[in-house]
Design an enzyme around this catalytic site. Structure first.
Site, short mmCIF file in Angstrom:
data_model
loop_
_atom_site.label_atom_id
_atom_site.label_comp_id
_atom_site.label_asym_id
_atom_site.label_seq_id
_atom_site.Cartn_x
_atom_site.Cartn_y
_atom_site.Cartn_z
N TYR A 1 -4.06 1.95 16.03
CA TYR A 1 -2.86 2.23 16.82
C TYR A 1 -3.08 2.22 18.32
O TYR A 1 -2.19 1.86 19.06
CB TYR A 1 -2.26 3.59 16.43
CG TYR A 1 -1.59 3.53 15.08
CD1 TYR A 1 -0.31 3.02 14.96
CD2 TYR A 1 -2.25 3.95 13.93
CE1 TYR A 1 0.33 2.92 13.73
CE2 TYR A 1 -1.63 3.86 12.68
CZ TYR A 1 -0.34 3.34 12.60
OH TYR A 1 0.27 3.23 11.38
N GLU B 1 -7.07 8.49 6.71
CA GLU B 1 -7.30 9.16 7.99
C GLU B 1 -7.76 10.62 7.83
O GLU B 1 -7.06 11.54 8.25
CB GLU B 1 -6.02 9.11 8.84
CG GLU B 1 -5.51 7.71 9.10
CD GLU B 1 -4.26 7.68 10.00
OE1 GLU B 1 -3.84 8.75 10.47
OE2 GLU B 1 -3.73 6.59 10.23
N ASN C 1 -6.95 1.98 10.25
CA ASN C 1 -5.61 2.14 10.79
C ASN C 1 -5.75 2.09 12.30
O ASN C 1 -6.42 2.93 12.90
CB ASN C 1 -4.99 3.48 10.37
CG ASN C 1 -4.67 3.50 8.89
OD1 ASN C 1 -4.81 2.49 8.20
ND2 ASN C 1 -4.23 4.65 8.41
N ARG D 1 0.85 -1.18 0.00
CA ARG D 1 0.00 0.00 0.00
C ARG D 1 0.89 1.24 0.00
O ARG D 1 1.62 1.47 0.97
CB ARG D 1 -0.92 -0.01 1.24
CG ARG D 1 -1.71 1.25 1.40
CD ARG D 1 -2.58 1.27 2.65
NE ARG D 1 -3.18 2.58 2.75
CZ ARG D 1 -3.12 3.37 3.83
NH1 ARG D 1 -2.55 2.95 4.94
NH2 ARG D 1 -3.65 4.57 3.80
N HIS E 1 -2.79 10.95 1.02
CA HIS E 1 -2.22 10.69 2.35
C HIS E 1 -1.48 11.98 2.75
O HIS E 1 -0.26 12.00 2.89
CB HIS E 1 -1.30 9.47 2.31
CG HIS E 1 -0.95 8.91 3.65
ND1 HIS E 1 -1.06 7.57 3.96
CD2 HIS E 1 -0.46 9.50 4.78
CE1 HIS E 1 -0.65 7.34 5.21
NE2 HIS E 1 -0.29 8.51 5.73
N GLU F 1 -3.21 -0.12 8.36
CA GLU F 1 -1.99 0.26 9.09
C GLU F 1 -2.10 -0.28 10.51
O GLU F 1 -3.16 -0.20 11.13
CB GLU F 1 -1.81 1.78 9.22
CG GLU F 1 -1.41 2.48 7.97
CD GLU F 1 -1.24 3.99 8.19
OE1 GLU F 1 -0.94 4.42 9.33
OE2 GLU F 1 -1.41 4.73 7.21
O1 IFM Z 1 2.95 7.72 10.13
C1 IFM Z 1 1.58 7.72 10.33
C2 IFM Z 1 0.84 7.52 9.03
O2 IFM Z 1 1.19 8.45 8.07
C3 IFM Z 1 -0.65 7.64 9.27
N1 IFM Z 1 -1.06 6.75 10.34
C4 IFM Z 1 -0.32 6.81 11.57
C5 IFM Z 1 1.16 6.65 11.29
C6 IFM Z 1 1.94 6.70 12.62
O3 IFM Z 1 1.75 7.92 13.25
#
Ligand code: IFM
Length: 444
Positions: free
Chosen positions: A291, A163, A289, A74, A118, A348
């Site tokens: 995290y 995002e 994504n 990706r 992005h 992600e």
């Molecule tokens: O690096 C970023 C990415 O560009 C978008 N998602 C979160 C990642 C980590 O902060």
């Protein structure tokens, strides 16, 4: 681990974070070029001018992907590299680059997945209001048309926006990302036109790339109360509304969440809220994504009357993000239940840690190996519980430019020495390679 035989294993990157070549071959200025060159905005004054020089080294990087056995890659397309002023004149050198990258991936047997946006908006468009200017919807549609005509016969998965929450709220409300504004009304406008741009782009992708999958990627996080008090429950609901539902509801229901509209109302003036129904164009998948989880408690002495409060044994990455794999499983199941049925991809997931230096040709990043083990086990458990998770893209293939934190945080499974551009596999890359090989050889 037992993943379905057609589970897609990939890695993700983004143009401004890795490409470099920011001022060459006709690329136009983007909001991150401007922002990172503004003193005080990015840690250590770092910029993406050179980054990982992926623009020049893409063949070496695709060879690495092949060595890892990746099935999909990706990447994102830099809008100002292909249309330097955002509209009008096309930069053929830019188009050629994405053509060559796509063909190189296909030659290596790797599915190309492309994100159209992005975060590197052409600066010329930002000078006219960027995502707060309604014209951006048509401009994004024209750019989408160009790229899906150019690559539509070869890209397997199209992602309109990465995002959009970050583009709108980190960029226009909190001022910590480009373009660096602190204006609530501008942020809600930006969110609105991002949603509209996604909705208008979807039929264009379908027309030009009928065989490809198409969708959008959101950053989603559970917001949970730290105690069982009513105030904390309300704070968690508010965090969820602002962080998750502000985008999920328009995309899947065609409306903004009513509770949040009430709260945000003063900043929504001038926005035709009903127009957001266009955002609910059918998607083939939702990219998530994942995290972190937020745990909130009320605290009248803290800014905004709230602060984070995690369990005493909680562990964190170098970003200060809690390591809590169950949160990802919970989010996958919740999205499936409340917004499905729709295929889901983790587009992600990854972590920054203070890695040791390369020794004997490898970086021993045991913390990242443990992180991946935990999150992949969570992915597997979510699938077993019924979540239609179809693939996983680790963030990130390479150490790269981590936005306002510059090169101070390393997310790669491949180490990059930014002085020599030497790439070194980390232990996590070898772990991921072996996991992919085992899962392909012996599917569940
Ligand atoms: O690096 C970023 C990415 O560009 C978008 N998602 C979160 C990642 C980590 O902060």
């Amino acid at each position: 681990m037992g993943f379905p035989s057609d589970f897609l294993w990939g890695a993700a990157t983004a143009s401004y974070q890795i490409e470099g070549a920011a001022q060459t071959h006709g690329r136009g200025e983007c909001i991150w070029t401007r922002f990172s060159h503004t003193p005080g905005k990015v840690q250590n004054g770092d910029t993406g001018d050179a980054a990982c020089e992926h623009y020049f080294r893409y063949q070496e990087d695709v060879a690495l992907m092949r060595e890892l056995g990746l099935q999909a890659y990706r990447f994102s397309i830099s809008w100002p590299r292909v249309i330097p002023a955002g509209t009008g004149k096309i930069n053929t050198a830019g188009l050629d680059f994405y053509d060559r990258l796509t063909d190189e991936l296909l030659k290596a047997g790797i599915q190309p997945w492309a994100t159209l946006y992005h975060w590197d908006l052409p600066q010329v468009l930002e000078d006219k209001g960027g995502w707060t200017n309604p014209d951006v919807v048509k401009q994004f549609a024209d750019y989408t048309d160009l790229m899906t005509r150019q690559l539509g016969d070869r890209i397997h998965g199209w992602i309109t926006l990465n995002e959009p929450w970050c583009s709108a709220f980190l960029g226009y409300m909190m001022g910590v990302h480009a373009p660096g504004l602190k204006d609530d009304a501008a942020a809600y406008k930006a969110a609105h036109y991002l949603l509209l741009a996604h909705g208008e782009a979807m039929p264009i992708i379908r027309r030009n790339a009928p065989q490809a999958k198409a969708g959008i990627t959101l950053n989603l996080s559970p917001h949970v109360p730290a105690t069982d008090s009513e105030e904390d429950a309300k704070l968690a609901q508010l965090g969820d509304g602002f962080g998750n539902r502000w985008f999920l509801d328009p995309l899947f229901k065609g409306v903004y969440p009513a509770d949040m509209v009430e709260i945000a109302r003063p900043a929504l003036e001038g926005i035709d809220l009903a127009a957001v129904k266009v955002a609910a164009a059918p998607n083939d998948f939702l990219g998530i994504n994942y995290y972190m989880r937020f745990m909130v408690t009320s605290d009248p002495t803290a800014p905004g009357g709230r602060r984070e409060q995690f369990p005493p044994d909680a562990k964190f990455t170098e970003m200060g993000w809690e390591i809590y794999p169950q949160g990802m499983a919970d989010m996958l199941l919740r999205v499936h239940k409340e917004y499905g049925p729709i295929d889901l991809y983790i587009t992600e997931n990854g972590a920054a840690f203070p890695d040791p230096a390369p020794t004997n040709g490898v970086v021993e990043d045991s913390q990242r190996v443990d992180f991946l083990k935990g999150y992949l086990a969570a992915a597997e458990s979510a699938i077993a519980a019924g979540a239609p998770l179809k693939g996983y893209f680790v963030w990130s293939l390479l150490d790269n430019f981590e936005w306002a934190l510059g090169y101070s945080r390393r997310f790669g499974v491949v180490h990059v020495d930014f002085k020599t551009q030497q790439r070194t596999l980390k232990r996590s890359a070898l772990y991921y390679r072996d996991l992919i090989a085992a899962s392909v050889a012996q599917p569940a």
